[in-house]
Write a protein that holds these residues in place. Sequence first.
Motif, PDB file in Angstrom:
ATOM      1  N   ILE A  27       0.852  -1.204   0.000  1.00 19.27           N
ATOM      2  CA  ILE A  27       0.000   0.000   0.000  1.00 19.27           C
ATOM      3  C   ILE A  27       0.881   1.245   0.000  1.00 19.27           C
ATOM      4  N   SER A  28       1.883   1.227   0.855  1.00 13.49           N
ATOM      5  CA  SER A  28       2.764   2.385   0.982  1.00 13.49           C
ATOM      6  C   SER A  28       3.486   2.655  -0.337  1.00 13.49           C
ATOM      7  N   GLU A  29       3.997   1.590  -0.946  1.00 18.47           N
ATOM      8  CA  GLU A  29       4.730   1.760  -2.209  1.00 18.47           C
ATOM      9  C   GLU A  29       3.821   2.315  -3.297  1.00 18.47           C
ATOM     10  N   GLU A  30       2.620   1.704  -3.412  1.00 13.67           N
ATOM     11  CA  GLU A  30       1.657   2.171  -4.435  1.00 13.67           C
ATOM     12  C   GLU A  30       1.312   3.630  -4.198  1.00 13.67           C
ATOM     13  N   CYS A  31       1.068   3.977  -2.921  1.00 11.28           N
ATOM     14  CA  CYS A  31       0.735   5.369  -2.594  1.00 11.28           C
ATOM     15  C   CYS A  31       1.881   6.270  -3.034  1.00 11.28           C
ATOM     16  N   GLY A  32       3.114   5.843  -2.724  1.00  9.57           N
ATOM     17  CA  GLY A  32       4.292   6.645  -3.073  1.00  9.57           C
ATOM     18  C   GLY A  32       4.392   6.867  -4.583  1.00  9.57           C
TER      19      GLY A  32
END
Length: 502
Positions: A252-257
Amino acid sequence: MAGPLSYPALALAGLFSFLILRALYRVTLHPLAKFPGPKLAALSSAYQAWFDLRPGKSYIFEFPGLHEKYGPIIRITPNMLHVFDIAAYNEIFKIGSRYDRHPATYNNEASNGFFNVLNAAKAKPWRDAYQPYFSKGAITRLEPLIHLRINKFLSVLESAASRDIPVDLSMGFRALTSDLVTSYMFADNGFGLLEVKDFQSSMLIALEEFFNFAQWAMYWSNFIAWLTIHLQKLTKEQQEKFMPALAATNWISEECGIKVKRIMQNGGSGGSFSTVFDAWAKPSEKRSWTPSMKQMTADAFTFHGAGTDTTAHTLTTTTWHLANNKECFKKLRKEVSEVITEPDSEQLVSTNLLENLPYLRAVVKEGLRMSVGVPGRLARVVPDGGATLCGRRIPGGTAITSVCYCYHFDPKYFPSPNTFDPERWLSAEAPQLEPRFVAFSKGPRSCIGINLAHAELYLNVAYLVRKFDIEAFETTAADMEWTDNFVVTTNGHLKVKVKKAH
Ligand code: HEM
């Protein structure tokens, strides 16, 4: 001289003495010593852990009984008070409140978005940048997107109806609310979870697993943050195999980034509607300060986390009760049919129209009451110089909280609080209930997503009831029992069979 064998004994004796002295201090000289409550709670945090860390239990369920016995302010741990009094709640959570967020709940070394800024005045400019994107007007302009996602969700239900197969609505609602908030943030298909067969996204399953242990994470938050940072060194494959929850949150964090970066590099989302991160990306938004990419990524992570399970659980709770209350269901169907005259049209009616329906409004409110939104101890700090609440002087720096569950399930105002009874919001007593409705909290850190949540709730409840007959499938009241895992988690999932309404 002590022999080698006696060193451990000495260490143990030292530890034992320390624990005894600390316990004595806590019940005698400690600044909170004069506050009532269970003696064991004053002695050690192990008392609250005893409730929180057992499956299916939560310390918050003990609070009403403790208040009954000890009065409106009680000591729930050695260093924290709980207050159950709506005037005190309104003081702590008022606009301009000087009660900051307490690090015990909000300090997470792994996250550094606006959610983790403890001081409301400091967080304000950061939060204010996002606020216009969640205003009533902004969400009304967003309705075409909301309708698109809800239509997709309803089409999956129609397909299940035609094949007479059950649907896991607990997962379905999460897929919907996740896709809605992510497609709004990133002006694309979001995480595309509505496309996953039977809503069984592995990411959502891993997140659910994570939340089931969220209490443990709350107790050892710094250790968990440290562990998380170090476990990042594992390969993706290792994470997925051994730590699926970590892999999911990383994903999730990577996609958000990636998505936030794209919006920033393009100088805006460029979509047909303004999106949340246009707040920083659009050249027209001239600001003296812009968060770093890491901070924006943390904000995106927060929006996803805060906007997914909360709304999904409210929808699950409301649907569960409607499926079990034929009278409510019939009455609601009759009312919504007056405005949803073409249930199969992809052109959905507007939220504004639905919000004017009194019975639907009462149903949504009752669903919000019973689902308790964010159940946890959203701890605040008593400002410097101390404060007087319920006639008692409380020292500055004290951690204090007041949980939603106590107000929403107070039998004095909500008789038979475990009964789903929308009529209570239409009765002569309703004006007394309104101030005790705190699902979205109040004050400077109340829910920024309330208008989005309302749009999702009104549209989904109205269309579900208008389009389908709904029967719970292999789901019991025990499955719907819930606990406080910072978000609400239930024992099982709500599965239903739906039939197209005639
Ligand atoms: C039924 C649905 C919802 C309920 C009951 C709910 C409830 C709450 C509550 C009680 C808080 C205060 C938490 C605290 O003090 O720590 C909060 C904060 C927040 N909510 Fe919601 N929420 C819902 C839906 C949403 C949605 C759809 C979004 C959209 C992104 C959202 C975004 C947020 C954010 C970002 C915060 C943190 C605000 C801050 O740190 O100042 N929520 N919500």
